[in-house]
Design a protein around this motif. Structure first.
Motif, mmCIF file in Angstrom:
data_model
loop_
_atom_site.group_PDB
_atom_site.id
_atom_site.type_symbol
_atom_site.label_atom_id
_atom_site.label_comp_id
_atom_site.label_asym_id
_atom_site.label_seq_id
_atom_site.Cartn_x
_atom_site.Cartn_y
_atom_site.Cartn_z
ATOM 1 N N VAL A 225 33.527 16.836 13.863
ATOM 2 C CA VAL A 225 32.069 16.947 13.961
ATOM 3 C C VAL A 225 31.696 18.414 13.949
ATOM 4 C CG1 VAL A 225 30.034 16.296 15.297
ATOM 5 C CG2 VAL A 225 32.080 14.861 15.370
ATOM 6 N N LEU A 226 30.772 18.788 13.104
ATOM 7 C CA LEU A 226 30.333 20.184 13.034
ATOM 8 C C LEU A 226 29.681 20.602 14.355
ATOM 9 C CD1 LEU A 226 28.830 20.261 9.421
ATOM 10 C CD2 LEU A 226 31.062 21.109 10.182
ATOM 11 N N PRO A 227 29.791 21.888 14.738
ATOM 12 C CA PRO A 227 29.326 22.353 16.055
ATOM 13 C C PRO A 227 27.882 22.001 16.372
ATOM 14 C CG PRO A 227 30.643 24.041 14.987
ATOM 15 C CD PRO A 227 30.446 22.953 13.966
ATOM 16 N N HIS A 228 26.997 22.055 15.371
ATOM 17 C CA HIS A 228 25.573 21.836 15.647
ATOM 18 C C HIS A 228 25.118 20.422 15.278
ATOM 19 C CE1 HIS A 228 25.203 26.054 16.580
ATOM 20 N NE2 HIS A 228 25.751 26.368 15.415
ATOM 21 N N HIS A 229 26.073 19.542 15.020
ATOM 22 C CA HIS A 229 25.744 18.154 14.710
ATOM 23 C C HIS A 229 26.010 17.278 15.938
ATOM 24 C CE1 HIS A 229 25.766 19.748 10.675
ATOM 25 N NE2 HIS A 229 25.342 18.594 10.183
ATOM 26 N N GLU A 230 25.162 16.284 16.109
ATOM 27 C CA GLU A 230 25.316 15.391 17.261
ATOM 28 C C GLU A 230 26.289 14.259 16.956
ATOM 29 O OE1 GLU A 230 21.773 13.815 18.890
ATOM 30 O OE2 GLU A 230 20.958 15.757 19.530
#
Length: 352
Positions: A225-230
């Motif tokens: 999961v990308l850092p700024h994705h929930e």
């Protein structure tokens, strides 16, 4: 009240008797010369009707008698019909199905009750053994101190420290017993809500790092999961933290100095309503034959594994399994001796 067989026999016979009596009286008034032969004929017909009624009543009642369940010495219903259900009336076929369902339900209830009784007996035996061990240990340390070791500065602090460790173990065991009993009885209420699990796992990893450093173990978090994705999940934060503490604590215990533990988050495909959390260690591993029973209460893999690090209560993984199932998730483990283990569990992305 008369039985069905009596009523099924008497009613046609009485009806036939009344009809024949009326016919005989009519013949006696209209044709007196035929009254005697008519009376004989009526008696013969009445006998025939009675025989037919008895035969038909017996045939009608036989399927009902066959449907009558019996009770064995243990109070269990038994149902063995000698009549083919396809030859019985539709109403009796429906009744037979209901009786079959009742008896099958009773068999399942009896089997479940016997299983619960067996589990309860085993649980009580295990609890007694697990409680006795730390209690006897503390008792032994105190008796040794009272016998004179308390005046020996070389051993008194050591014995007191050992007694403290056993008391702490006893306290942990009681806490775990309370938790698992509350979960299994349904008294433990879950506080489900939606939250982003990625920052939750990062924070948890930071909290556990000091414990990992005591054995020079690298503990880190990663995922797809990308850092700024929930990666939102529907769960109880405190209970999921309890699951992670158990899994990471075990990973630290059974990993050698200088090992590594990875907490991994995998956000499934959009079509799959779940995320996967993994705890991967480079520890001593678990033999394949023990994995199917790993989540049983008080199950120990082997003495060698227990001696390699301080033993737990034996309830941690059972609690983990119960909490995961309460979240409608699944937990599994893969392991290879000497290379490490991977525990993974799933969480739902949407309310259930």
């Amino acid at each position: 009240m008369p039985s069905l067989r009596v009523r099924a026999t008497v009613l046609p016979v009485v009806f036939s008797f009344v009809i024949l009596a009326i016919a005989d009286v009519s013949i006696a008034f209209l044709r007196p010369e035929l009254s005697v032969p008519a009376l004989y004929l009526s008696v013969l017909l009445l006998v025939v009707f009675t025989a037919i009624s008895l035969w038909y009543a017996a045939r009608l009642i036989r399927p009902i008698n066959d449907l009558m369940p019996t009770v064995d010495s243990k109070g269990h219903l038994e149902f063995r019909s000698t009549t083919k259900k396809t030859t019985a009336p539709e109403e009796l076929q429906a009744l037979a199905k209901v009786i079959d369902q009742i008896i099958e339900k009773q068999r399942l209830d009896d089997a479940q009750r016997e299983k619960l009784e067996r589990v309860r007996s085993e649980f009580l035996a295990n609890v007694s053994h697990e409680l006795r061990t730390p209690i006897f240990a503390v008792q032994g340390f105190i008796e040794t101190l009272l016998d004179g070791a308390v005046d020996d500065p070389k051993v008194n602090r050591d014995f007191l420290e050992r007694a403290r460790v056993q008391a702490e173990r006893l306290n942990n065991l009681l806490n775990d017993l309370i938790d698992i009993s509350r979960i299994e009885s349904g008294e433990m209420r879950m506080s489900f809500r939606m939250f982003d699990i990625q920052p939750f796992l990062r924070e948890f990893t930071s909290e556990m790092q000091p414990q990992a450093r005591t054995k020079d173990i690298e503990l880190y978090f990663t995922g797809n999961v990308l850092p700024h994705h929930e990666a939102s999940v529907y769960a109880d934060k405190e209970r999921i933290k309890q699951v992670l503490i158990n899994l990471v604590d075990n990973a630290i215990k059974y990993s050698g100095n200088g090992g590594a533990i990875k907490i991994e988050l995998l956000n499934g495909e959009p079509t799959r309503n779940e995320v996967t959390v993994r705890v991967i260690d480079t520890g001593i591993g678990i033999p394949a034959e023990h994995i199917p029973r790993l989540f049983e209460r008080f199950y120990r893999v082997d003495k060698g594994r227990a001696r390699s690090s301080p033993g737990g209560t034996g309830l941690g993984l059972a609690i983990v399994k119960h909490i995961t199932e309460a979240h409608h998730g699944k937990i599994s483990v893969t392991s290879e001796v000497g290379k490490g283990s991977t525990f993974q569990f799933t969480l739902c992305k949407e309310p259930f």
